[in-house]
Design a protein around this motif. Structure first.
Motif, PDB file in Angstrom:
ATOM      1  N   ILE A  41       0.872  -1.170   0.000  1.00  0.00           N
ATOM      2  CA  ILE A  41       0.000   0.000   0.000  1.00  0.00           C
ATOM      3  C   ILE A  41       0.908   1.219   0.000  1.00  0.00           C
ATOM      4  CG2 ILE A  41      -1.647   1.335   1.367  1.00  0.00           C
ATOM      5  CD1 ILE A  41      -2.712  -1.323   2.448  1.00  0.00           C
ATOM      6  N   VAL A  42       0.814   2.039  -1.032  1.00  0.00           N
ATOM      7  CA  VAL A  42       1.735   3.172  -1.183  1.00  0.00           C
ATOM      8  C   VAL A  42       1.019   4.480  -0.871  1.00  0.00           C
ATOM      9  CG1 VAL A  42       3.291   4.397  -2.750  1.00  0.00           C
ATOM     10  CG2 VAL A  42       3.004   1.919  -2.967  1.00  0.00           C
ATOM     11  N   VAL A  43       1.595   5.243   0.055  1.00  0.00           N
ATOM     12  CA  VAL A  43       1.129   6.593   0.337  1.00  0.00           C
ATOM     13  C   VAL A  43       2.316   7.531   0.174  1.00  0.00           C
ATOM     14  CG1 VAL A  43      -0.621   5.773   1.956  1.00  0.00           C
ATOM     15  CG2 VAL A  43       1.611   6.500   2.812  1.00  0.00           C
ATOM     16  N   SER A  44       2.036   8.804   0.059  1.00  0.00           N
ATOM     17  CA  SER A  44       3.097   9.794  -0.069  1.00  0.00           C
ATOM     18  C   SER A  44       2.983  10.821   1.039  1.00  0.00           C
ATOM     19  CB  SER A  44       3.008  10.496  -1.434  1.00  0.00           C
ATOM     20  OG  SER A  44       3.982  11.523  -1.526  1.00  0.00           O
ATOM     21  N   VAL A  45       4.128  11.248   1.563  1.00  0.00           N
ATOM     22  CA  VAL A  45       4.158  12.358   2.499  1.00  0.00           C
ATOM     23  C   VAL A  45       4.881  13.525   1.826  1.00  0.00           C
ATOM     24  CG1 VAL A  45       6.243  11.421   3.615  1.00  0.00           C
ATOM     25  CG2 VAL A  45       4.917  13.190   4.754  1.00  0.00           C
ATOM     26  N   VAL A  46       4.216  14.661   1.787  1.00  0.00           N
ATOM     27  CA  VAL A  46       4.779  15.870   1.184  1.00  0.00           C
ATOM     28  C   VAL A  46       5.228  16.770   2.325  1.00  0.00           C
ATOM     29  CG1 VAL A  46       4.336  17.826  -0.335  1.00  0.00           C
ATOM     30  CG2 VAL A  46       3.208  15.634  -0.765  1.00  0.00           C
ATOM     31  N   ALA A  47       6.543  16.963   2.453  1.00  0.00           N
ATOM     32  CA  ALA A  47       7.076  17.686   3.603  1.00  0.00           C
ATOM     33  C   ALA A  47       8.286  18.513   3.181  1.00  0.00           C
ATOM     34  CB  ALA A  47       7.487  16.701   4.706  1.00  0.00           C
ATOM     35  N   PRO A  48       8.601  19.566   3.940  1.00  0.00           N
ATOM     36  CA  PRO A  48       9.802  20.354   3.639  1.00  0.00           C
ATOM     37  C   PRO A  48      11.062  19.620   4.063  1.00  0.00           C
ATOM     38  CG  PRO A  48       8.723  21.217   5.593  1.00  0.00           C
ATOM     39  CD  PRO A  48       7.830  20.136   5.056  1.00  0.00           C
ATOM     40  N   LEU A  49      11.979  19.430   3.139  1.00  0.00           N
ATOM     41  CA  LEU A  49      13.252  18.781   3.400  1.00  0.00           C
ATOM     42  C   LEU A  49      14.359  19.743   2.965  1.00  0.00           C
ATOM     43  CD1 LEU A  49      12.347  15.256   1.941  1.00  0.00           C
ATOM     44  CD2 LEU A  49      12.292  15.956   4.334  1.00  0.00           C
ATOM     45  N   PRO A  50      15.611  19.570   3.320  1.00  0.00           N
ATOM     46  CA  PRO A  50      16.230  18.405   3.944  1.00  0.00           C
ATOM     47  C   PRO A  50      15.908  18.310   5.424  1.00  0.00           C
ATOM     48  CG  PRO A  50      17.832  20.152   3.727  1.00  0.00           C
ATOM     49  CD  PRO A  50      16.572  20.620   3.035  1.00  0.00           C
ATOM     50  N   LEU A  51      16.365  17.220   6.013  1.00  0.00           N
ATOM     51  CA  LEU A  51      15.986  16.947   7.382  1.00  0.00           C
ATOM     52  C   LEU A  51      16.777  17.728   8.417  1.00  0.00           C
ATOM     53  CD1 LEU A  51      15.153  13.172   7.398  1.00  0.00           C
ATOM     54  CD2 LEU A  51      13.628  15.123   7.395  1.00  0.00           C
ATOM     55  N   ASP A  52      17.654  18.653   7.999  1.00  0.00           N
ATOM     56  CA  ASP A  52      18.221  19.561   8.979  1.00  0.00           C
ATOM     57  C   ASP A  52      17.216  20.646   9.325  1.00  0.00           C
ATOM     58  OD1 ASP A  52      18.271  20.942   6.624  1.00  0.00           O
ATOM     59  OD2 ASP A  52      20.424  21.321   6.611  1.00  0.00           O
ATOM     60  N   ASP A  53      16.093  20.628   8.592  1.00  0.00           N
ATOM     61  CA  ASP A  53      14.988  21.516   8.925  1.00  0.00           C
ATOM     62  C   ASP A  53      14.099  20.807   9.944  1.00  0.00           C
ATOM     63  OD1 ASP A  53      13.104  23.891   8.090  1.00  0.00           O
ATOM     64  OD2 ASP A  53      11.859  22.093   8.083  1.00  0.00           O
ATOM     65  N   ASP A  54      13.852  21.450  11.070  1.00  0.00           N
ATOM     66  CA  ASP A  54      13.102  20.803  12.148  1.00  0.00           C
ATOM     67  C   ASP A  54      11.684  20.446  11.730  1.00  0.00           C
ATOM     68  OD1 ASP A  54      14.838  20.729  14.601  1.00  0.00           O
ATOM     69  OD2 ASP A  54      15.026  22.843  14.096  1.00  0.00           O
ATOM     70  N   THR A  55      11.061  21.281  10.885  1.00  0.00           N
ATOM     71  CA  THR A  55       9.687  21.024  10.479  1.00  0.00           C
ATOM     72  C   THR A  55       9.569  19.690   9.759  1.00  0.00           C
ATOM     73  OG1 THR A  55       9.184  23.382  10.299  1.00  0.00           O
ATOM     74  CG2 THR A  55       7.761  21.857   9.096  1.00  0.00           C
ATOM     75  N   GLY A  56      10.433  19.457   8.772  1.00  0.00           N
ATOM     76  CA  GLY A  56      10.392  18.197   8.039  1.00  0.00           C
ATOM     77  C   GLY A  56      10.673  17.006   8.921  1.00  0.00           C
TER      78      GLY A  56
END
Length: 407
Positions: A41-56
């Protein structure tokens, strides 16, 4: 396909072991398991990256936790998560729309987690609705209580009715909630809005602030200061501007790291006023560990309006998640966990876009945490309070609900 298919198990295990706080590595590890088992089952997460950003990082912690729990249940079809970087999306480059177009055209993707509560995020949601692709984002959902059961029921908002109006409702409600808080705590609301006309999101908040001045809070005195025009204004000058306006409150509508820096400067100069200091408020863009770490006592009692709010009612979730990631549990982590958990349960029973969309429209019980999601009817408020455990590592402050700290 998810990038995890390119890596062997051993590499992924080493990656997870090397940095237990890296949710992306955990997601790719579980993706490998899902791909190996077949027909995921494939889902997608749309998030701000790179992961040095705390939000992502906070968002992916919630997604990774829910994915791992789902895949560990012994289900027939495991879940794979496509991580999509939307960190550079702006109204000008149309990147968010391009991302949405790719996801809509990828038939294997059955659901979307992410996109924000912004004007240009709202626009792409109409495309998802047209394709009957289920998406759980701040602007798409509402929460109601199932009377007699103490359980919360999540339903998706009919986006096709008008995304622009829906987003405007959110912004106006957030502004009104903050102004009402000023009135409740200061006896009358006399607010100076600090915004940056060079930033579309900040500028939109200011436009709604002015356009709805008469209805936001009858009797309130509202002024504004544009640091996009008056670029020489520092924290001291902004506090003095507000005092010249005869304001008792400052509302900071400033996005990103630069916004946090300005907020801290304003807070430090405001704190120097002692008993004469003004009430400081802001929106979710200021919800950042840097505000707590660098602002320290100066930001104490600052109030923010956030799209979701999490209460520490579910000790199991908060404790387990903090131990898993060796880091703080934020509203972004909690909301992403609930959204992914709910989407996985729906898609397990109805692995079809249209069927899943209909189920979400009808309503599904939220069984994971006690997050507050109903942002259209009431935008939740949090405030900064002293804490030795609730904030990020090294901080002496954390965000708590205003009812538990600042009322």
């Amino acid at each position: 396909p998810p990038r995890s298919t390119l890596f062997p198990y051993t590499t992924l295990f080493r990656s997870v072991a090397a940095d237990s706080n890296d949710p992306e590595a955990q997601i790719y590890l579980n993706n490998s398991k899902a791909m190996e088992s077949g027909n995921p089952i494939v889902v997608s997460v749309v998030a701000p990256l790179p992961l040095d950003d705390d939000t992502g990082k906070e968002i992916l912690r919630g997604v990774a936790t829910a994915q791992k729990q789902f895949n560990d249940r012994g289900v027939e079809r495991l879940m794979a998560v496509v991580v999509v970087d939307a960190g550079d999306a702006t109204p000008e480059n149309a990147l968010e729309g391009e991302i949405a177009g790719v996801l809509m055209g990828t038939e294997q993707v059955l659901g979307i987690i992410g996109h924000g509560a912004t004007e240009y995020s709202a626009v792409v949601l109409q495309g998802y609705a047209a394709q009957q692709l289920p998406v759980l984002a701040p602007m798409t959902i509402e929460l109601t209580e199932d009377i007699g059961t103490n359980n919360s029921i999540l339903t998706t908002v009919p986006i096709a009715q008008g995304v622009d109006d829906l987003y405007k409702q959110y912004v106006i409600k957030a502004l009104a909630t903050l102004i009402e808080h000023a009135k409740a705590t200061q006896k009358e609301a006399k607010v100076t809005l600090v915004f940056d006309s060079r930033n579309p999101y900040s500028n939109y908040l200011k436009q709604q602030f002015e356009a709805n001045e008469d209805t936001l809070s009858p009797g309130a005195k509202l002024d504004s200061v544009d640091i996009g025009v008056e670029t020489s204004l520092d924290g001291s000058a902004l506090v003095n501007k507000a005092r010249t306006n005869d304001s008792n409150s400052i509302l900071l509508a400033l996005p990103g790291e630069s916004g946090v820096s300005v907020a801290i400067s304003v807070a430090q100069n405001n704190a120097a006023l002692g008993s004469d200091r003004l009430l400081l408020m802001g929106d979710a863009a200021l919800y950042s560990p840097q505000l707590l770490l660098n602002g320290e006592s100066a930001v104490n009692e600052m109030v923010l309006a956030v799209p979701w709010r999490w209460e520490e009612n579910d000790a199991g979730f908060s404790k387990d998640t903090a131990q898993l990631w060796k880091g703080r549990v934020s509203w972004r982590t909690t909301a992403a966990f609930d959204a992914t958990d709910l989407m996985s349960r729906v898609l397990r029973n109805a692995p079809d876009r249209a069927q899943a969309s209909q189920i979400l429209n009808d309503g599904v019980e939220v069984g994971a945490t006690q997050a507050d999601y109903n942002v259209i009817d009431s935008v939740p408020l949090v405030c900064v309070q002293p804490s030795n455990s609730g904030g990020p590592s090294g901080a002496n402050f954390s965000f708590v609900s205003v009812e538990n700290g600042c009322l």
